[in-house]
Write an enzyme that holds these catalytic residues in place. Structure first.
Site, PDB file in Angstrom:
ATOM      1  N   GLU A  58      11.433  16.375  14.340  1.00  0.00           N
ATOM      2  CA  GLU A  58      11.710  16.086  12.939  1.00  0.00           C
ATOM      3  C   GLU A  58      10.924  17.069  12.081  1.00  0.00           C
ATOM      4  O   GLU A  58       9.700  17.151  12.187  1.00  0.00           O
ATOM      5  CB  GLU A  58      11.276  14.654  12.600  1.00  0.00           C
ATOM      6  CG  GLU A  58      11.588  14.286  11.170  1.00  0.00           C
ATOM      7  CD  GLU A  58      11.077  12.895  10.774  1.00  0.00           C
ATOM      8  OE1 GLU A  58       9.889  12.614  11.011  1.00  0.00           O
ATOM      9  OE2 GLU A  58      11.870  12.118  10.234  1.00  0.00           O
TER      10      GLU A  58
ATOM     11  N   LYS B 249       0.874  -1.179   0.000  1.00  0.00           N
ATOM     12  CA  LYS B 249       0.000   0.000   0.000  1.00  0.00           C
ATOM     13  C   LYS B 249       0.909   1.226   0.000  1.00  0.00           C
ATOM     14  O   LYS B 249       1.468   1.612   1.017  1.00  0.00           O
ATOM     15  CB  LYS B 249      -0.876  -0.009   1.263  1.00  0.00           C
ATOM     16  CG  LYS B 249      -2.191   0.705   1.164  1.00  0.00           C
ATOM     17  CD  LYS B 249      -2.177   2.210   1.065  1.00  0.00           C
ATOM     18  CE  LYS B 249      -1.675   3.042   2.189  1.00  0.00           C
ATOM     19  NZ  LYS B 249      -1.468   4.456   1.792  1.00  0.00           N
TER      20      LYS B 249
ATOM     21  N   GLU C 106      10.080   1.373  10.348  1.00  0.00           N
ATOM     22  CA  GLU C 106      11.126   2.350  10.006  1.00  0.00           C
ATOM     23  C   GLU C 106      10.486   3.714  10.143  1.00  0.00           C
ATOM     24  O   GLU C 106       9.658   4.082   9.300  1.00  0.00           O
ATOM     25  CB  GLU C 106      11.583   2.168   8.565  1.00  0.00           C
ATOM     26  CG  GLU C 106      12.156   0.809   8.264  1.00  0.00           C
ATOM     27  CD  GLU C 106      13.654   0.790   8.332  1.00  0.00           C
ATOM     28  OE1 GLU C 106      14.204  -0.293   8.508  1.00  0.00           O
ATOM     29  OE2 GLU C 106      14.252   1.874   8.225  1.00  0.00           O
TER      30      GLU C 106
HETATM   31  P1  NAD Z   1       2.901   8.748   7.256  1.00  0.00           P
HETATM   32  O1  NAD Z   1       3.180   8.003   8.510  1.00  0.00           O
HETATM   33  O2  NAD Z   1       1.875   9.794   7.278  1.00  0.00           O
HETATM   34  O3  NAD Z   1       2.464   7.744   6.089  1.00  0.00           O
HETATM   35  C1  NAD Z   1       3.255   6.615   5.733  1.00  0.00           C
HETATM   36  C2  NAD Z   1       2.346   5.593   5.069  1.00  0.00           C
HETATM   37  O4  NAD Z   1       1.394   5.155   6.042  1.00  0.00           O
HETATM   38  C3  NAD Z   1       1.517   6.097   3.884  1.00  0.00           C
HETATM   39  O5  NAD Z   1       1.362   5.064   2.933  1.00  0.00           O
HETATM   40  C4  NAD Z   1       0.184   6.409   4.516  1.00  0.00           C
HETATM   41  O6  NAD Z   1      -0.887   6.344   3.590  1.00  0.00           O
HETATM   42  C5  NAD Z   1       0.087   5.291   5.537  1.00  0.00           C
HETATM   43  N1  NAD Z   1      -0.785   5.595   6.669  1.00  0.00           N
HETATM   44  C6  NAD Z   1      -1.124   6.792   7.214  1.00  0.00           C
HETATM   45  N2  NAD Z   1      -1.991   6.622   8.231  1.00  0.00           N
HETATM   46  C7  NAD Z   1      -2.202   5.280   8.342  1.00  0.00           C
HETATM   47  C8  NAD Z   1      -2.968   4.472   9.218  1.00  0.00           C
HETATM   48  N3  NAD Z   1      -3.701   4.992  10.189  1.00  0.00           N
HETATM   49  N4  NAD Z   1      -2.929   3.142   9.054  1.00  0.00           N
HETATM   50  C9  NAD Z   1      -2.152   2.591   8.095  1.00  0.00           C
HETATM   51  N5  NAD Z   1      -1.430   3.291   7.229  1.00  0.00           N
HETATM   52  C10 NAD Z   1      -1.434   4.629   7.357  1.00  0.00           C
HETATM   53  O7  NAD Z   1       4.314   9.287   6.768  1.00  0.00           O
HETATM   54  P2  NAD Z   1       4.630  10.179   5.481  1.00  0.00           P
HETATM   55  O8  NAD Z   1       4.143  11.550   5.775  1.00  0.00           O
HETATM   56  O9  NAD Z   1       4.185   9.492   4.228  1.00  0.00           O
HETATM   57  O10 NAD Z   1       6.233  10.137   5.504  1.00  0.00           O
HETATM   58  C11 NAD Z   1       6.962  10.931   6.359  1.00  0.00           C
HETATM   59  C12 NAD Z   1       7.419  10.190   7.598  1.00  0.00           C
HETATM   60  O11 NAD Z   1       7.988   8.941   7.243  1.00  0.00           O
HETATM   61  C13 NAD Z   1       8.513  10.906   8.355  1.00  0.00           C
HETATM   62  O12 NAD Z   1       8.277  10.867   9.750  1.00  0.00           O
HETATM   63  C14 NAD Z   1       9.770  10.112   8.043  1.00  0.00           C
HETATM   64  O13 NAD Z   1      10.791  10.196   8.988  1.00  0.00           O
HETATM   65  C15 NAD Z   1       9.226   8.756   7.927  1.00  0.00           C
HETATM   66  N6  NAD Z   1      10.117   7.935   7.088  1.00  0.00           N
HETATM   67  C16 NAD Z   1      10.896   7.021   7.687  1.00  0.00           C
HETATM   68  C17 NAD Z   1      11.773   6.263   6.921  1.00  0.00           C
HETATM   69  C18 NAD Z   1      12.681   5.256   7.551  1.00  0.00           C
HETATM   70  O14 NAD Z   1      13.240   4.435   6.824  1.00  0.00           O
HETATM   71  N7  NAD Z   1      12.866   5.278   8.841  1.00  0.00           N
HETATM   72  C19 NAD Z   1      11.819   6.431   5.553  1.00  0.00           C
HETATM   73  C20 NAD Z   1      10.998   7.386   4.981  1.00  0.00           C
HETATM   74  C21 NAD Z   1      10.135   8.133   5.763  1.00  0.00           C
END
Ligand code: NAD
Length: 500
Positions: free
Chosen positions: A396, A188, A264
């Site tokens: 962050e 997803k 992650e």
């Molecule tokens: P996010 O947590 O908002 O979304 C990540 C994914 O989760 C998306 O596909 C989103 O649709 C899904 N999602 C959101 N709410 C959900 C829920 N309630 N249930 C299941 N899935 C859900 O993050 P983002 O804004 O897309 O990305 C930014 C964040 O990701 C930052 O905090 C960044 O540090 C982190 N990140 C971490 C890594 C790593 O390897 N540690 C890599 C990239 C990004």
């Protein structure tokens, strides 16, 4: 999509995609669509379906059947490896196309997107070999009547939820390793950057992956993502995203089937610069570490800890480097810093810049939204702070905003580096081997760089300490994560009776 032209052209109308299940595209039909506008240009470029709960259930059922009937896990590692190698070849042939859609949906520079996609070829090639190297253990030391065998089995159906910052790269740091372990997948992607995940599913089918082994449902996190977290037929979930959603992932696993989790999450990664470093190299690395992918990078070096004797000189050197990096149209071959991916992220970054000013941090450079006529761009920004108290030093930001904090001793630098809930990555810049090794041992981070930053490869596992996550992706550890261990005790010869 002609690579030879200086600036690639935008599509004349948004391209519509279906989703991918059971080895084929499923047309969007009557489903609601999500229209994505290119953040670098403000014009609609793609339309993807908002899948329903029924779609998700069908995709999980497809992955479940494909796992249980052993059409993939029952193959020899050599046969699975051949599919992964073919996929690598097909990705290589389609680098230009994948990079184009990645740039349009994400806003990153096209040259960077191409480099990322070509790096993914290596992930597939490396994982193809790892699948063949995966093995267990035997214990031939328990006496003449026993043999102990420890085997690894694929864990089952894996859900993969990815963010929008590196849609294809993060996917490819997971998918080939999961497939090498013999698992099946329901992915997803973030709803704003779904297309390259769909293209990977198509490529895998063309490479000979059996139907149902790789499925992709598109849609929002709150609906499709949440249902995937809660699904009783998902055995393991790899989640990459924010720490706050990571908490819901853990809760959902506890509420449902205790599915194993790989997490992650976020980071506030220190770059520690000693006065004895090659300051020219360090300034270039620090500028790259904060501006690469417009700072929308979980491992971006967003906290700069500099030895006090050189803090002013060094901050100016980094500001000078950033002023020369080219910001602009992501489709321009020469662009180094592209657009901010979402409107929400743009507002978050700008509000942190305001907070930094309100908290009295000193603005060294940047701080402004750039008006380039179209799209959303933010100048790389540097603040200096006296302590870790300000929000810009602790939280962050996920944007091109660097917070500089001076230190006097190595112990102080280590203490400040560790003064965070996160532990994703860190860098040290010094020509003194003792300092480099001591800092690398004592800073709590899953990835550590010495005299460089944001480096890696398919061999090196990635993941975080503390609230930056659980488990590791990539490398041999990244395959092992998707297996479970079975102990087999084999009795040899006549049993010693329990009842005479
Ligand atoms: P996010 O947590 O908002 O979304 C990540 C994914 O989760 C998306 O596909 C989103 O649709 C899904 N999602 C959101 N709410 C959900 C829920 N309630 N249930 C299941 N899935 C859900 O993050 P983002 O804004 O897309 O990305 C930014 C964040 O990701 C930052 O905090 C960044 O540090 C982190 N990140 C971490 C890594 C790593 O390897 N540690 C890599 C990239 C990004």
């Amino acid at each position: 999509m002609d690579k030879s032209s200086h600036v690639l052209t935008l599509p004349s109308e948004p391209r519509e995609f279906g989703f991918y299940m059971d080895g084929d595209w499923v047309a969007a039909g009557e489903r609601e669509m999500f229209e994505r506008a290119s953040p670098g240009h403000g014009v609609p470029v793609t339309r993807t379906p908002r899948c329903t709960e029924d779609d998700l259930n069908a995709a999980v059922a497809s992955a479940r059947t494909a796992f249980d009937d052993r059409r993939w896990s029952g193959l020899s590692a050599a046969d699975r490896s051949a599919v992964l190698l073919k996929a690598a070849e097909l990705i290589r042939e389609r680098i230009e196309e994948i990079a184009y859609w990645e740039t349009l949906e994400n806003g990153k520079p096209i040259a960077q997107a191409r480099a990322e996609v070509s790096g993914c070829v290596g992930m597939f090639e490396y994982a193809a070999g790892l699948g063949r190297a995966l093995h267990g253990e035997t214990y031939n030391n328990s006496g003449d009547n026993a043999l102990g065998v420890v085997t690894r089995e694929p864990i089952g159906v894996v859900g993969v939820i990815t963010p929008w910052n590196f849609p294809f790269l993060i996917l490819c740091e997971r998918v080939p390793y999961i497939l090498a372990a013999g698992c099946t997948i329901v992915a997803k992607p973030s709803e704003v950057t779904s297309v390259t995940t769909l293209l990977l599913a198509e490529i895998l089918s063309q490479a000979g992956l059996p139907d149902g082994v790789m499925n992709v449902v598109t849609g929002s996190g709150r609906t499709v993502g949440q249902k995937l977290l809660e699904h009783m037929d998902i055995d393991m979930l790899s989640f990459t995203g924010s720490t706050s959603v990571g908490r819901s992932v853990v809760e959902a696993s506890g509420r449902t089937n205790f599915k194993k989790l790989g997490l992650e999450l976020g980071g506030k990664n220190p770059q520690i610069v000693f006065a004895d470093a090659d300051l020219e190299d360090a300034a270039d690395g620090v500028a790259f570490g904060i501006a690469f992918n417009t700072g929308q990078c979980c491992v971006s070096g967003s906290r700069l800890l500099v030895e006090r004797s050189v803090v002013e000189e060094f901050s100016r050197m980094v500001a000078d480097k950033l002023s020369k990096a080219k910001i602009g149209d992501p489709l321009d071959e020469t662009t180094q810093i592209g657009a901010i991916t979402t409107d929400a992220q743009n507002s978050t970054i700008m509000s942190y810049i305001s907070k930094g000013q309100e908290d009295g941090a000193h603005l060294v450079c940047g701080g402004k939204q750039l008006d380039l006529g179209q799209g959303q761009y933010i100048e790389p920004t540097i603040f200096t702070c006296d302590s870790m108290d300000s929000a810009i030093a602790r939280e962050e930001i996920f944007g091109p905003v660097l917070t500089v904090i001076p230190f006097d001793t190595m112990d102080q630098a280590i203490a400040v580096a560790n003064d965070t809930e996160y532990g994703l990555a860190a860098s040290v810049w010094t020509k003194n081997i003792d300092k480099a090794l001591t800092v690398s041992r004592q800073v709590k981070a899953g990835r550590f760089w010495v005299n460089t930053t944001l480096a890696g490869g398919p061999e090196l596992p990635i993941g975080g300490f503390k609230q930056s996550g659980w488990g590791r992706e990539a490398g041999m550890h990244g395959v092992e994560e998707y297996t479970q261990i079975k102990s087999v005790h084999i009795e040899i010869g006549k049993r010693t009776p329990w009842v005479e």
